[in-house]
Design a protein around this motif. Structure first.
Motif, PDB file in Angstrom:
ATOM      1  N   TYR A 147       0.820  -1.211   0.000  1.00  0.00           N
ATOM      2  CA  TYR A 147       0.000   0.000   0.000  1.00  0.00           C
ATOM      3  C   TYR A 147       0.855   1.263   0.000  1.00  0.00           C
ATOM      4  N   PHE A 148       0.624   2.107  -0.962  1.00  0.00           N
ATOM      5  CA  PHE A 148       1.329   3.392  -1.154  1.00  0.00           C
ATOM      6  C   PHE A 148       2.821   3.199  -1.435  1.00  0.00           C
ATOM      7  N   LYS A 149       3.260   1.993  -1.741  1.00  0.00           N
ATOM      8  CA  LYS A 149       4.691   1.764  -1.972  1.00  0.00           C
ATOM      9  C   LYS A 149       4.990   1.862  -3.465  1.00  0.00           C
ATOM     10  N   THR A 150       6.255   2.142  -3.762  1.00  0.00           N
ATOM     11  CA  THR A 150       6.702   2.147  -5.159  1.00  0.00           C
ATOM     12  C   THR A 150       7.739   1.044  -5.332  1.00  0.00           C
ATOM     13  N   ARG A 151       7.980   0.674  -6.559  1.00  0.00           N
ATOM     14  CA  ARG A 151       8.956  -0.389  -6.820  1.00  0.00           C
ATOM     15  C   ARG A 151      10.372   0.133  -6.525  1.00  0.00           C
ATOM     16  N   ALA A 152      11.148  -0.726  -5.872  1.00  0.00           N
ATOM     17  CA  ALA A 152      12.510  -0.328  -5.501  1.00  0.00           C
ATOM     18  C   ALA A 152      13.360  -0.110  -6.749  1.00  0.00           C
ATOM     19  N   SER A 153      13.105  -0.886  -7.796  1.00  0.00           N
ATOM     20  CA  SER A 153      13.815  -0.722  -9.074  1.00  0.00           C
ATOM     21  C   SER A 153      12.918  -1.255 -10.181  1.00  0.00           C
ATOM     22  N   SER A 154      13.327  -1.060 -11.418  1.00  0.00           N
ATOM     23  CA  SER A 154      12.468  -1.534 -12.517  1.00  0.00           C
ATOM     24  C   SER A 154      12.459  -3.065 -12.605  1.00  0.00           C
ATOM     25  N   ASP A 155      13.368  -3.734 -11.879  1.00  0.00           N
ATOM     26  CA  ASP A 155      13.349  -5.199 -11.853  1.00  0.00           C
ATOM     27  C   ASP A 155      12.500  -5.748 -10.706  1.00  0.00           C
ATOM     28  N   ALA A 156      12.120  -4.882  -9.793  1.00  0.00           N
ATOM     29  CA  ALA A 156      11.355  -5.351  -8.629  1.00  0.00           C
ATOM     30  C   ALA A 156       9.992  -5.872  -9.082  1.00  0.00           C
ATOM     31  N   PRO A 157       9.445  -6.852  -8.363  1.00  0.00           N
ATOM     32  CA  PRO A 157       8.134  -7.380  -8.758  1.00  0.00           C
ATOM     33  C   PRO A 157       7.071  -6.287  -8.744  1.00  0.00           C
ATOM     34  N   LEU A 158       6.169  -6.359  -9.705  1.00  0.00           N
ATOM     35  CA  LEU A 158       5.106  -5.344  -9.775  1.00  0.00           C
ATOM     36  C   LEU A 158       4.251  -5.345  -8.518  1.00  0.00           C
ATOM     37  N   GLY A 159       4.057  -6.533  -7.962  1.00  0.00           N
ATOM     38  CA  GLY A 159       3.185  -6.665  -6.789  1.00  0.00           C
ATOM     39  C   GLY A 159       3.757  -6.029  -5.537  1.00  0.00           C
ATOM     40  N   SER A 160       5.026  -5.594  -5.590  1.00  0.00           N
ATOM     41  CA  SER A 160       5.606  -4.922  -4.415  1.00  0.00           C
ATOM     42  C   SER A 160       5.184  -3.460  -4.358  1.00  0.00           C
ATOM     43  N   ALA A 161       4.473  -3.004  -5.372  1.00  0.00           N
ATOM     44  CA  ALA A 161       4.099  -1.582  -5.438  1.00  0.00           C
ATOM     45  C   ALA A 161       2.592  -1.406  -5.543  1.00  0.00           C
ATOM     46  N   ASP A 162       2.178  -0.186  -5.284  1.00  0.00           N
ATOM     47  CA  ASP A 162       0.752   0.157  -5.380  1.00  0.00           C
ATOM     48  C   ASP A 162       0.524   0.964  -6.666  1.00  0.00           C
ATOM     49  N   PHE A 163      -0.731   1.228  -6.949  1.00  0.00           N
ATOM     50  CA  PHE A 163      -1.041   2.139  -8.053  1.00  0.00           C
ATOM     51  C   PHE A 163      -0.512   3.531  -7.719  1.00  0.00           C
ATOM     52  N   ALA A 164      -0.460   4.392  -8.726  1.00  0.00           N
ATOM     53  CA  ALA A 164       0.013   5.761  -8.497  1.00  0.00           C
ATOM     54  C   ALA A 164      -1.170   6.654  -8.121  1.00  0.00           C
ATOM     55  N   ARG A 165      -0.911   7.566  -7.182  1.00  0.00           N
ATOM     56  CA  ARG A 165      -1.946   8.535  -6.770  1.00  0.00           C
ATOM     57  C   ARG A 165      -1.367   9.935  -6.864  1.00  0.00           C
ATOM     58  N   ASP A 166      -2.153  10.853  -7.361  1.00  0.00           N
ATOM     59  CA  ASP A 166      -1.717  12.248  -7.373  1.00  0.00           C
ATOM     60  C   ASP A 166      -2.036  12.848  -6.003  1.00  0.00           C
ATOM     61  N   PRO A 167      -1.083  13.597  -5.415  1.00  0.00           N
ATOM     62  CA  PRO A 167      -1.332  14.129  -4.066  1.00  0.00           C
ATOM     63  C   PRO A 167      -2.548  15.052  -3.990  1.00  0.00           C
TER      64      PRO A 167
END
Lengths: 260, 357
Positions: B295-315
């Motif tokens: 939740y609210f996380k971004t991928r650590a790198s472009s190789d990181a699994p997609l499931g480690s990140a959340d959708f993007a939200r505009d502040p």
């Protein structure tokens, strides 16, 4: 003596244990997230039943169901009784009912939503439609079976047709009407849940479908168990009421084995 | 020899009194339950808002922490109605049963193109932002012979809803690989939560994963990503907030208050992840462990699994109007929309997020 006392409870207990055993085995065999074992799912039952918001949801659904059923009783019983005593009414309503009966009432929800909005009224109407037909049918059958002699006697004593319908036909048809009520209670429970599938603010459907959408299957199965238990409790309570109201009509049967 | 003995009983007039008592009791119950439904008189206007799950954090904050919003409950109220999906909310909005609701780009566009639904897009809940955000993707079993989209030919592909918006990017990718999306693949409708099991049991050759199911599937292992929609359409918009033009044009001040609170709600959600997680678990009745990994996380790198990140939200919950316009074109190009649409028709001159008092 003790064994004989508990003997009647044994078959349902065995059936229940059998279902749980099959469920557990299937869960172990398939190993799917979508089929948690009962040992996991049933742990959610006390969690749900001790959560104030969940209890509010359950009570709110039952409130809508009660309103839907009471409205159906008010509408369906007079119509059914009238059909049973009037050839015109029977000829008028029967084809309509035959057409409406097979239509899945919950599938009408999107259309009903357009008429009545997304609040309680549309859900209550779906419940009303779901339970009305068995009530009409059983009231109709009960009304048809009323002994003519009773009606003749009342007419001879000066009782007017509406009074005869209310004071003779209705009480005499009551055992059959209550059979319809029992069916209506189960259908009410089903339509209560399905009416909350598309749009909802509170309710049992809120708990079931929300958990389903999030893949929280232990809660989904726990809710299925709770709905089943609700159906059982309502049926037991209704049977008590039925016995109190029309105990006079129950054929008290006893089976004597080995006698000649 | 079995003999049935039956006690004959019959109806008498006296027994009718018990019936009358029963009926009186039933009507008393009916009257009391009906009384409970009577709405209390309201002195402030109410906005009828449709919502669904997941990822509408600004609304979840407004629902569960209304005291955090100075106007909510004082200058206006919200009647929240949860829907099964965005398509049903299009119907409800077209019928005038809702003032505002969550929408997908495709459902909103189809409502406009086919049902004449007139709306303003006032905010955005979530979208994608490559490469750091999650992107909806199609996955197969680790040992599957399917390595890329060109191997999809003749396979059974899962979709959450037939005709859903995420089908557009895959349809384009199939066409680019010489596969006719209408004839060369078999599409099967299965809700997001069931896709993982369907892939693992072989009922689907390829299934589509969304959050939180992607995070769960990745934690368990055994599945492999084949195609993410960001590979075809980067920065896709998933869900946005739309209000009916009739409502906004008649009640611009009221609509503005609502959009101000959506803006504030998104800010509060992003600023306080712990509280947002609490709210989300209250809404979904799911343990925090379901959401915490991504939740609210971004991928650590472009190789990181997609499931480690959340959708993007505009502040500020700002809608990506350019992205929406691209999606209108995409859906028209793949035949999912009967006509071209212009996003300018969906934008009010003043009322759109971020909107501050």
């Amino acid at each position: 003596m003790v064994l004989r006392r508990f003997l009647p409870a044994l078959p349902p207990l065995l059936a229940f244990a059998g279902i749980l055993a099959i469920w557990e085995l299937l869960s172990l065999y398939f190993g799917l997230d979508g089929l948690p074992p009962p040992s996991v799912a049933l742990r959610q039952v006390p969690v749900i039943l001790t959560d104030p918001q969940s209890l509010f949801d359950i009570v709110d659904s039952l409130r809508r169901m009660a309103i839907g059923i009471v409205l159906a009783l008010v509408f369906a019983i007079p119509v059914g009784l009238w059909m049973g005593r009037s050839r015109f009414a029977a000829a008028f309503f029967n084809p309509l009912l035959s057409v409406i009966y097979p239509v899945p009432k919950a599938a009408l929800m999107p259309i009903i939503m357009l008429w009545l909005g997304v609040g309680d009224a549309s859900k209550i109407l779906v419940i009303f439609l779901g339970v009305t037909l068995p009530l009409i049918y059983h009231s109709y059958q009960g009304s048809r079976a009323v002994e003519e002699k009773l009606l003749w006697s009342a007419a001879a004593m000066g009782m007017q047709p509406p009074a005869r319908l209310a004071r003779i036909v209705l009480p005499a048809a009551l055992p059959e009407i209550l059979v319809g009520c029992r069916t209506a209670l189960v259908l009410g429970l089903i339509t209560m849940v399905t009416s909350e599938m598309i749009a909802r603010q509170t309710g049992i459907g809120n708990l079931v479908f929300q958990s389903l959408e999030m893949g929280i299957y232990d809660t989904v199965y726990a809710m299925i168990v709770i709905i089943g238990a609700l159906g059982f409790i309502l049926d037991v309570l209704f049977e008590r009421l039925r016995g109190w109201l029309v105990g006079w009509a129950e054929p008290a049967q006893s089976i004597i084995v080995g006698s000649t | 020899m079995i003999r049935f003995r039956q006690k004959q009983r019959s109806f008498t007039f006296e027994r009718g009194f018990r019936l009358e008592r029963g009926l009186a009791l039933a009507f008393a119950i009916a009257a009391s339950t009906a009384g409970l439904t009577a709405a209390s008189a309201q002195t402030i206007p109410t906005i009828r808002v449709g919502w669904t799950v997941p990822a509408e954090d600004a609304k979840y904050w407004m629902m569960k922490r209304p005291q955090e919003f100075p106007n909510l409950g004082k200058k206006y109220n919200v009647e929240w109605v949860q829907f099964q999906g965005t398509a049903q909310m299009v119907q409800a909005m077209a019928a005038g049963a809702l003032d505002c609701s969550t929408q997908g780009v495709l459902s909103l566009a189809q409502g406009a193109a086919s049902a004449g639904l007139q709306t303003y897009i006032v905010a955005q809940h979530v979208g994608e932002k490559a490469p750091e955000s999650f992107s909806v993707y199609w996955a197969v079993k680790d040992d599957s012979p399917i390595k890329s989209v060109k191997d999809f030919k003749g396979k059974t592909i899962g979709l959450n809803v037939l005709g859903t918006g995420i089908w557009g990017p895959l349809a384009i990718a199939l066409k680019k690989n010489g596969i006719d999306p209408d004839k060369d693949v078999k599409l099967v409708e299965a809700a997001f939560p069931t896709q993982e099991d369907a892939i693992r049991t072989g009922r689907l050759d390829v299934g589509v994963l969304n959050q939180p199911f992607a995070a769960r599937a990745e934690a368990k292992g055994g599945l492999r990503k084949v195609f993410a929609i960001s590979e075809e359409i980067p920065d896709i918009v998933h869900i946005l907030e739309a209000c009916s033009k009739t409502f906004v044009d008649k009640n611009p001040e009221l609509a503005a208050l609502y959009v101000q609170d959506l803006t504030a709600g998104m800010g509060k959600a992003l600023a306080n992840r712990d509280e947002t997680l609490k709210i989300v678990t209250e809404i979904f009745k799911a343990p925090v462990a379901v959401f915490d990994p991504f939740y609210f996380k971004t991928r650590a790198s472009s190789d990181a699994p997609l499931g480690s990140a959340d959708f993007a939200r505009d502040p500020g919950a700002a809608a990506n109007y350019d992205g929406i316009q691209k999606m209108f074109k995409l859906y028209y190009d793949v035949g999912m929309l009967p006509k071209q649409l212009d996003v300018k028709d969906f934008k009010h001159a003043k009322i759109f997020a971020p909107l501050k008092p």
